[in-house]
Design a protein around this motif. Structure first.
Motif, PDB file in Angstrom:
ATOM      1  N   PHE A  22      11.920  -8.673   7.658  1.00 56.25           N
ATOM      2  CA  PHE A  22      11.634  -9.945   7.013  1.00 56.25           C
ATOM      3  C   PHE A  22      12.453 -10.017   5.737  1.00 56.25           C
ATOM      4  O   PHE A  22      12.931  -9.022   5.226  1.00 56.25           O
ATOM      5  CB  PHE A  22      10.152 -10.060   6.644  1.00 56.25           C
ATOM      6  CG  PHE A  22       9.217 -10.036   7.823  1.00 56.25           C
ATOM      7  CD1 PHE A  22       9.672 -10.245   9.115  1.00 56.25           C
ATOM      8  CD2 PHE A  22       7.873  -9.818   7.628  1.00 56.25           C
ATOM      9  CE1 PHE A  22       8.818 -10.220  10.193  1.00 56.25           C
ATOM     10  CE2 PHE A  22       6.991  -9.793   8.699  1.00 56.25           C
ATOM     11  CZ  PHE A  22       7.466  -9.988   9.983  1.00 56.25           C
ATOM     12  N   ALA A  23      12.594 -11.225   5.219  1.00 59.42           N
ATOM     13  CA  ALA A  23      13.271 -11.386   3.938  1.00 59.42           C
ATOM     14  C   ALA A  23      12.444 -10.723   2.843  1.00 59.42           C
ATOM     15  O   ALA A  23      11.233 -10.622   2.927  1.00 59.42           O
ATOM     16  CB  ALA A  23      13.451 -12.868   3.628  1.00 59.42           C
ATOM     17  N   ASP A  24      13.141 -10.245   1.820  1.00 57.38           N
ATOM     18  CA  ASP A  24      12.437  -9.631   0.695  1.00 57.38           C
ATOM     19  C   ASP A  24      11.775 -10.710  -0.148  1.00 57.38           C
ATOM     20  O   ASP A  24      12.328 -11.790  -0.358  1.00 57.38           O
ATOM     21  CB  ASP A  24      13.411  -8.839  -0.185  1.00 57.38           C
ATOM     22  CG  ASP A  24      13.866  -7.556   0.482  1.00 57.38           C
ATOM     23  OD1 ASP A  24      13.051  -6.977   1.232  1.00 57.38           O
ATOM     24  OD2 ASP A  24      15.016  -7.152   0.257  1.00 57.38           O
ATOM     25  N   VAL A  25      10.587 -10.410  -0.628  1.00 58.00           N
ATOM     26  CA  VAL A  25       9.898 -11.355  -1.498  1.00 58.00           C
ATOM     27  C   VAL A  25      10.288 -11.073  -2.940  1.00 58.00           C
ATOM     28  O   VAL A  25      10.342  -9.927  -3.376  1.00 58.00           O
ATOM     29  CB  VAL A  25       8.368 -11.243  -1.312  1.00 58.00           C
ATOM     30  CG1 VAL A  25       7.869  -9.859  -1.682  1.00 58.00           C
ATOM     31  CG2 VAL A  25       7.659 -12.309  -2.132  1.00 58.00           C
ATOM     32  N   ASN A  26      10.570 -12.135  -3.664  1.00 55.15           N
ATOM     33  CA  ASN A  26      10.973 -12.016  -5.057  1.00 55.15           C
ATOM     34  C   ASN A  26       9.739 -12.146  -5.939  1.00 55.15           C
ATOM     35  O   ASN A  26       9.331 -13.233  -6.332  1.00 55.15           O
ATOM     36  CB  ASN A  26      11.997 -13.108  -5.402  1.00 55.15           C
ATOM     37  CG  ASN A  26      12.519 -12.954  -6.815  1.00 55.15           C
ATOM     38  OD1 ASN A  26      12.414 -11.890  -7.413  1.00 55.15           O
ATOM     39  ND2 ASN A  26      13.081 -14.028  -7.348  1.00 55.15           N
ATOM     40  N   MET A  27       9.132 -11.003  -6.256  1.00 52.80           N
ATOM     41  CA  MET A  27       7.913 -10.992  -7.052  1.00 52.80           C
ATOM     42  C   MET A  27       8.081 -10.053  -8.223  1.00 52.80           C
ATOM     43  O   MET A  27       8.777  -9.048  -8.128  1.00 52.80           O
ATOM     44  CB  MET A  27       6.705 -10.550  -6.216  1.00 52.80           C
ATOM     45  CG  MET A  27       6.320 -11.503  -5.106  1.00 52.80           C
ATOM     46  SD  MET A  27       4.956 -10.843  -4.121  1.00 52.80           S
ATOM     47  CE  MET A  27       3.687 -10.676  -5.399  1.00 52.80           C
ATOM     48  N   ALA A  28       7.412 -10.391  -9.308  1.00 52.18           N
ATOM     49  CA  ALA A  28       7.444  -9.519 -10.472  1.00 52.18           C
ATOM     50  C   ALA A  28       6.699  -8.233 -10.151  1.00 52.18           C
ATOM     51  O   ALA A  28       5.735  -8.224  -9.392  1.00 52.18           O
ATOM     52  CB  ALA A  28       6.802 -10.224 -11.663  1.00 52.18           C
ATOM     53  N   VAL A  29       7.159  -7.154 -10.750  1.00 52.12           N
ATOM     54  CA  VAL A  29       6.548  -5.847 -10.493  1.00 52.12           C
ATOM     55  C   VAL A  29       5.069  -5.851 -10.861  1.00 52.12           C
ATOM     56  O   VAL A  29       4.235  -5.300 -10.146  1.00 52.12           O
ATOM     57  CB  VAL A  29       7.292  -4.746 -11.286  1.00 52.12           C
ATOM     58  CG1 VAL A  29       6.561  -3.417 -11.150  1.00 52.12           C
ATOM     59  CG2 VAL A  29       8.728  -4.617 -10.789  1.00 52.12           C
ATOM     60  N   ASP A  30       4.736  -6.516 -11.953  1.00 55.80           N
ATOM     61  CA  ASP A  30       3.335  -6.518 -12.380  1.00 55.80           C
ATOM     62  C   ASP A  30       2.451  -7.262 -11.387  1.00 55.80           C
ATOM     63  O   ASP A  30       1.275  -6.928 -11.202  1.00 55.80           O
ATOM     64  CB  ASP A  30       3.191  -7.110 -13.783  1.00 55.80           C
ATOM     65  CG  ASP A  30       3.634  -8.564 -13.850  1.00 55.80           C
ATOM     66  OD1 ASP A  30       4.555  -8.928 -13.098  1.00 55.80           O
ATOM     67  OD2 ASP A  30       3.066  -9.318 -14.653  1.00 55.80           O
ATOM     68  N   GLN A  31       2.997  -8.276 -10.684  1.00 54.50           N
ATOM     69  CA  GLN A  31       2.238  -8.970  -9.653  1.00 54.50           C
ATOM     70  C   GLN A  31       1.884  -8.025  -8.511  1.00 54.50           C
ATOM     71  O   GLN A  31       0.744  -7.994  -8.038  1.00 54.50           O
ATOM     72  CB  GLN A  31       3.046 -10.143  -9.087  1.00 54.50           C
ATOM     73  CG  GLN A  31       3.044 -11.400  -9.930  1.00 54.50           C
ATOM     74  CD  GLN A  31       3.785 -12.512  -9.236  1.00 54.50           C
ATOM     75  OE1 GLN A  31       4.931 -12.342  -8.812  1.00 54.50           O
ATOM     76  NE2 GLN A  31       3.146 -13.654  -9.106  1.00 54.50           N
ATOM     77  N   VAL A  32       2.882  -7.281  -8.076  1.00 55.48           N
ATOM     78  CA  VAL A  32       2.671  -6.351  -6.968  1.00 55.48           C
ATOM     79  C   VAL A  32       1.677  -5.273  -7.361  1.00 55.48           C
ATOM     80  O   VAL A  32       0.786  -4.903  -6.583  1.00 55.48           O
ATOM     81  CB  VAL A  32       4.006  -5.725  -6.525  1.00 55.48           C
ATOM     82  CG1 VAL A  32       3.782  -4.715  -5.403  1.00 55.48           C
ATOM     83  CG2 VAL A  32       4.989  -6.801  -6.085  1.00 55.48           C
ATOM     84  N   ILE A  33       1.790  -4.776  -8.584  1.00 55.18           N
ATOM     85  CA  ILE A  33       0.883  -3.725  -9.051  1.00 55.18           C
ATOM     86  C   ILE A  33      -0.548  -4.232  -9.107  1.00 55.18           C
ATOM     87  O   ILE A  33      -1.483  -3.577  -8.647  1.00 55.18           O
ATOM     88  CB  ILE A  33       1.324  -3.202 -10.434  1.00 55.18           C
ATOM     89  CG1 ILE A  33       2.649  -2.448 -10.305  1.00 55.18           C
ATOM     90  CG2 ILE A  33       0.257  -2.300 -11.032  1.00 55.18           C
ATOM     91  CD1 ILE A  33       3.233  -2.007 -11.628  1.00 55.18           C
ATOM     92  N   ARG A  34      -0.734  -5.434  -9.664  1.00 54.88           N
ATOM     93  CA  ARG A  34      -2.088  -5.996  -9.775  1.00 54.88           C
ATOM     94  C   ARG A  34      -2.712  -6.188  -8.399  1.00 54.88           C
ATOM     95  O   ARG A  34      -3.895  -5.897  -8.194  1.00 54.88           O
ATOM     96  CB  ARG A  34      -2.061  -7.323 -10.532  1.00 54.88           C
ATOM     97  CG  ARG A  34      -1.807  -7.193 -12.023  1.00 54.88           C
ATOM     98  CD  ARG A  34      -2.248  -8.465 -12.756  1.00 54.88           C
ATOM     99  NE  ARG A  34      -1.617  -9.661 -12.194  1.00 54.88           N
ATOM    100  CZ  ARG A  34      -0.465 -10.161 -12.642  1.00 54.88           C
ATOM    101  NH1 ARG A  34       0.191  -9.559 -13.616  1.00 54.88           N
ATOM    102  NH2 ARG A  34       0.030 -11.253 -12.095  1.00 54.88           N
ATOM    103  N   LEU A  35      -1.910  -6.668  -7.457  1.00 55.87           N
ATOM    104  CA  LEU A  35      -2.415  -6.875  -6.103  1.00 55.87           C
ATOM    105  C   LEU A  35      -2.743  -5.545  -5.439  1.00 55.87           C
ATOM    106  O   LEU A  35      -3.789  -5.388  -4.816  1.00 55.87           O
ATOM    107  CB  LEU A  35      -1.383  -7.650  -5.277  1.00 55.87           C
ATOM    108  CG  LEU A  35      -1.760  -7.968  -3.827  1.00 55.87           C
ATOM    109  CD1 LEU A  35      -3.070  -8.754  -3.769  1.00 55.87           C
ATOM    110  CD2 LEU A  35      -0.642  -8.759  -3.155  1.00 55.87           C
TER     111      LEU A  35
END
Length: 257
Positions: A10-23
């Protein structure tokens, strides 16, 4: 409902690192669904989200649902889905009708021919369209759905790639969330097969499946029709399951369960 099979990567999602960490930090907790809702809203403007797992081949299990416009609307949509679950296109894919793999589906309110289905699942909660990814693996099914509300309108075309990319992350985290939740008993009590698997690990997958349907009140004929086998086959598996569980009747099975 429109659907297509997805082929990695799949295409890579452009998300901030802190978003991924919080999730990621909410995996396995009751806050996970709300964290998914926030990320889905920030990434592609989604107004609702729902997560389902196919632990049994009978009825998909709702892992969680949320709506950023009010949880009452999410609950209303979930109530409608439970009423019409067996005619929903995602349910068929969850049960393995299209084989193993990841499938992207799209459905708008206008695509639904059934008046009651459209009313209960879309019109009453105020949903205009749904985009889902459905993963059918050898042993389980998992669906993640994002919804647009009537007041905010359908997803814009640019959101299409963002949604597919987001699904890549959500699939990985939701699989972990389901595994952790099952281990800790957060929703295990609602999944008959999961409870049987933990209580009676010697059961074969088919014996566990048949026993779960018996506990849910399915007759041998109903189970046979659902699984696409002969009624005598169901009876044979049921007898073997009873023997492994050291019970001789459905009444004893229910008492033991």
């Amino acid at each position: 409902m429109k659907q297509q099979k997805l082929h990695p990567p799949f295409a890579d999602v452009n998300m901030a690192v802190d978003q991924v960490i919080r999730l990621s930090q909410t995996v396995g907790s009751e806050n996970f669904i709300q964290a998914v809702m926030r990320v889905a809203t920030e990434t592609c403007g989604a107004d609702f989200v729902s997560l389902f797992c196919q632990g049994d081949r009978d009825t998909p299990l709702l892992i969680g649902t949320a709506c950023r416009l009010g949880q009452r609307r999410a609950a209303q949509a979930a109530k409608g889905y439970r009423r019409h679950v067996h005619v929903d296109g995602n349910t068929a894919i969850l049960s393995g009708s299209q084989g193993i793999g990841d499938f992207l589906t799209y459905q708008s309110a206008g695509d639904i021919p059934s008046f009651t289905y459209r009313r209960d699942c879309y019109d009453l909660p105020g949903i205009s369209e749904r985009v889902s990814v459905v993963r059918r693996a050898a042993d389980y099914g998992l669906s993640i759905s994002l919804y647009a509300s009537d007041e905010n309108g359908p997803f814009d075309a640019p959101h299409g790639d963002k949604i597919q990319a987001l699904f890549r992350l959500l699939l990985a985290l939701t699989e972990r969330h389901v595994a952790f939740s099952l281990k800790d008993g957060v929703w295990m009590e609602n999944d008959v097969q999961a409870r049987l698997a933990l209580s009676y690990p010697d059961l074969t997958p088919r014996e566990r499946e048949v026993a779960a349907m018996a506990i849910k009140g399915r007759t041998a004929k109903e189970s046979a029709d659902l699984l696409g086998v002969a009624e005598t086959t169901i009876i044979t598996h049921r007898k073997k399951a009873y023997k492994r569980m050291n019970v001789t009747s459905l009444r004893q099975l229910m008492a033991s369960y």
